[in-house]
Design an enzyme around this catalytic site. Structure first.
Site: not given
Ligand code: GLU
Length: 435
Positions: A124
């Site tokens: 993240k």
């Molecule tokens: N930000 C989204 C989540 O928290 C998607 C992450 C992604 O597709 O890599 O799941």
């Protein structure tokens, strides 16, 4: 005496952790991990390995603002682990972004990918900033500098960003372009959630909301609830909440409340979601002044007499302070970490089914995986194929989490952790520790 977590002790997860509320989100993640680790009788070394982020990057991002003044922002990228494959996870822009939050969100990505059987690890990123006060040019410069600072971290085989809170397809386009300029070739698989014209996947924008709808329906099925006219309250009207509301309405549910940063909106006869969406778009993505419903507070929304409550906004919304007043039969977590561990315990006692974030909102990363596969093949799927495969993967994941939870007589959240941790731990065992 409070439980002191000592990752070197062999009995590390044997004592129950105190039940927490409003703690740092990484601790909230570890609290759930502890319970699952105990059920799995996880080796203490594996325990330590699996809760520790593999890499943490913190970087200063100088941006020339429109006024000509330089402002320095702090950016993060945490790779929780990449045992199952390249690390995957969104990037958020918000004043709330801080290291414990990014660490928690990165770990949740690891468990989320494992739950839905997507061959990615978890990561993240985020930048502490207020995007609402920044111009498009400032956001572009921030994004490009963040990307170039982390150029060695990202890569289609290494670490693949996606949109998250306050970032979108345009943000991904800037990352794609910046990365490609450095690589001296166009590398569209370096990000997902990008515009369709740059190799994005059909259905990616709607995927998280669609997964929320699919898992909510699966939960209703298990509880013998009827879909037509079931009432739903959705907290958050961004990419996740608005799509979940619209798709649930299409299935025949009655959406009686929605909310965004401007407040809550309630109409017992049902809100016309298409109208609310049109209004919000025209009104600078705010429902302020929407006349298809009456204004209510956020707390009132969470306490509404509804069948389904879908928190799709942010962390720590359902806490020990308000969990008693939740009347919904099912909570389906479109957001990451909306329920605290202390609230979990209250909801469990009250018999509320909580479909946990790492399952309920995994539709986004599932279609991110489809997007990455399509980019690498250079062959793009129809929307029907994307949605069919997404629905199937979400259903399979729901059933497997449900079975694990049933087998150990635990909540769906703990069932999801047990299921995910076991998959990652099994892979780690096969790989072994490189010395
Ligand atoms: N930000 C989204 C989540 O928290 C998607 C992450 C992604 O597709 O890599 O799941």
């Amino acid at each position: 005496m409070p439980f002191k977590r000592d990752v070197h002790a062999s009995s590390v997860y044997k004592e129950p952790a105190p039940i927490r509320d409003h703690e740092n989100p990484f601790e909230a993640m570890v609290d759930r991990f502890d319970v699952a680790a105990q059920i799995l009788e996880l080796d203490p070394g594996f325990y330590e390995y699996l809760i520790t982020p593999t890499r943490i990057h913190i970087t200063a991002i100088p941006v020339v603002m429109d006024t000509g003044r330089i402002k320095v922002y702090t950016g993060y990228r945490v790779i929780h682990n990449d045992i199952l494959g390249p690390s995957k996870g969104g990037i958020r822009y918000s004043l709330d972004v801080n290291l414990p939050e990014v660490k928690a969100l990165a770990a949740w990505m690891t468990w989320k990918c494992a739950v839905v059987n997507v061959p990615f690890g978890g990561a993240k990123g985020g930048v502490t900033c207020n995007p609402r006060e920044m111009s498009a040019g400032e956001l572009e410069r921030l994004t490009r500098r963040y990307t170039s600072n982390l150029i060695d971290v990202f890569g289609p085989d290494k670490d693949i960003p996606a949109p998250d809170m306050n970032t979108n397809a345009q943000t991904m386009a800037w990352i794609l372009d910046t990365y490609s300029m450095h690589a001296k070739r166009t590398e569209n698989a370096v990000v997902t959630g990008k515009p369709i014209k740059l190799g994005g996947s059909l259905g990616r924008r709607e995927a998280t909301g669609r997964g929320v709808m699919t898992t909510a329906l699966a939960g209703m099925d298990r509880l013998g609830m009827r879909v037509p006219q079931s009432t739903v309250a959705v907290q958050g009207f961004g990419n996740v909440g608005s799509v979940a509301a619209q798709l649930m309405a299409e299935q025949g549910c009655k959406i009686v409340a929605v909310s965004d940063v401007s407040g809550g909106y309630h109409n017992a006869n049902g809100i016309d979601i298409t109208k609310a969406l049109e209004y919000s778009e025209k009104n600078g993505y705010s429902l302020e002044g929407f006349d298809g419903a009456e204004s209510i507070t956020n707390d009132e929304l969470l306490a509404l007499e509804v069948d389904i409550l879908a928190p799709c906004a942010m962390e720590d919304q359902i806490t020990s302070r308000n969990a008693e007043s939740v009347k919904a039969k099912i909570i389906v977590e479109g957001a990451n970490g909306p329920t605290t561990p202390k609230a979990d315990a209250i909801l469990k006692d009250r018999g509320v089914m909580v479909i946990p974030d790492i399952l309920a909102n995994a539709g986004g990363v599932t279609v991110s995986y489809f997007e990455w596969v399509q980019d690498r093949q250079g062959y793009f799927w129809s929307i029907d194929r994307v949605n069919r495969r997404l629905d199937r993967m979400m259903r399979i994941a729901f059933d497997s989490v449900f079975d694990v939870a049933h087998q150990h007589d635990v909540t769906l959240r703990i069932g999801a952790y047990v299921d995910a941790i076991k998959k990652v731990a099994d892979a780690l065992k096969l790989r072994g520790i490189y010395a």
